[in-house]
Design an enzyme around this catalytic site. Structure first.
Site, PDB file in Angstrom:
ATOM      1  N   HIS A 286      35.801 -12.414  -3.163  1.00  0.00           N
ATOM      2  CA  HIS A 286      35.761 -11.979  -4.555  1.00  0.00           C
ATOM      3  C   HIS A 286      35.525 -10.473  -4.577  1.00  0.00           C
ATOM      4  O   HIS A 286      34.953  -9.901  -3.644  1.00  0.00           O
ATOM      5  CB  HIS A 286      34.622 -12.664  -5.307  1.00  0.00           C
ATOM      6  CG  HIS A 286      34.829 -14.125  -5.499  1.00  0.00           C
ATOM      7  ND1 HIS A 286      34.133 -14.840  -6.447  1.00  0.00           N
ATOM      8  CD2 HIS A 286      35.628 -15.022  -4.873  1.00  0.00           C
ATOM      9  CE1 HIS A 286      34.498 -16.111  -6.408  1.00  0.00           C
ATOM     10  NE2 HIS A 286      35.403 -16.243  -5.455  1.00  0.00           N
TER      11      HIS A 286
ATOM     12  N   GLU B  22      33.365  -8.656  -6.132  1.00  0.00           N
ATOM     13  CA  GLU B  22      31.967  -8.261  -6.008  1.00  0.00           C
ATOM     14  C   GLU B  22      31.491  -8.325  -4.566  1.00  0.00           C
ATOM     15  O   GLU B  22      30.816  -7.409  -4.082  1.00  0.00           O
ATOM     16  CB  GLU B  22      31.065  -9.167  -6.871  1.00  0.00           C
ATOM     17  CG  GLU B  22      31.400  -9.166  -8.337  1.00  0.00           C
ATOM     18  CD  GLU B  22      32.355 -10.274  -8.766  1.00  0.00           C
ATOM     19  OE1 GLU B  22      32.184 -10.796  -9.871  1.00  0.00           O
ATOM     20  OE2 GLU B  22      33.275 -10.617  -7.991  1.00  0.00           O
TER      21      GLU B  22
ATOM     22  N   CYS C  29      30.574 -14.973 -10.824  1.00  0.00           N
ATOM     23  CA  CYS C  29      30.303 -16.393 -10.596  1.00  0.00           C
ATOM     24  C   CYS C  29      28.914 -16.533  -9.975  1.00  0.00           C
ATOM     25  O   CYS C  29      28.264 -15.543  -9.639  1.00  0.00           O
ATOM     26  CB  CYS C  29      31.373 -16.985  -9.672  1.00  0.00           C
ATOM     27  SG  CYS C  29      31.288 -16.372  -7.969  1.00  0.00           S
TER      28      CYS C  29
ATOM     29  N   CYS D 120      28.561 -14.756  -6.563  1.00  0.00           N
ATOM     30  CA  CYS D 120      28.484 -13.304  -6.665  1.00  0.00           C
ATOM     31  C   CYS D 120      27.165 -12.853  -7.277  1.00  0.00           C
ATOM     32  O   CYS D 120      26.591 -11.851  -6.839  1.00  0.00           O
ATOM     33  CB  CYS D 120      29.678 -12.768  -7.436  1.00  0.00           C
ATOM     34  SG  CYS D 120      31.240 -12.991  -6.511  1.00  0.00           S
TER      35      CYS D 120
END
Length: 135
Positions: free
Chosen positions: A51, A53, A81, A84
């Site tokens: 992801h 992040e 999410c 993260c």
């Protein structure tokens, strides 16, 4: 200043879109300077945790030479999410600036079992932290 850095995160999200990734972009900033930038790459790499992040946090840690990102801000185009958020918390980022809120419903659950070799696992952790405190 927040808009300036969110625009940079948006540029990263636009890169993700070009690669048919979910368009999420992220930048990590310290003292008014961008330490790292990233976009979602999960489809490209085939790695579930890639992801924006996570990738930006990893790069920022490498730049600073430390896992602690104290006094850093994270700008992300979509609310993180759970994974993260956990990484943000673990890296001690001081502030998150979010573009869009997360509206999606997570449609996946997995079975969780607890207590397997709990005593052994707890003992290892206790030993580690006891040793750390006694140094």
């Amino acid at each position: 200043m927040d808009e300036k850095f969110m625009r940079e995160a948006v540029k990263e999200a636009e890169k993700a879109l070009k690669f048919q990734e979910i368009p999420v972009g992220c930048v990590v900033v310290k003292d008014g300077k961008i330490l790292s930038r990233a976009y979602n790459r999960k489809n490209e790499t085939g790695i579930a945790i890639d992801h924006a992040e996570i990738l930006a946090i990893k790069k920022a840690c490498q730049v600073l030479g430390d896992w602690r990102l104290n006094d850093c801000k994270l700008y992300v185009t979509l609310e993180p999410c759970k994974m993260c958020y956990g990484a943000i918390e673990e890296s001690r980022i001081s502030e998150i600036i979010i573009g869009a809120e997360q509206n999606t419903i997570i449609n996946y659950t997995c079975k969780v079992s607890k207590g397997c070799l709990a005593n052994k696992c707890s003992h290892l952790l206790k030993e580690f932290f006891d040793d750390l405190r006694n140094r």
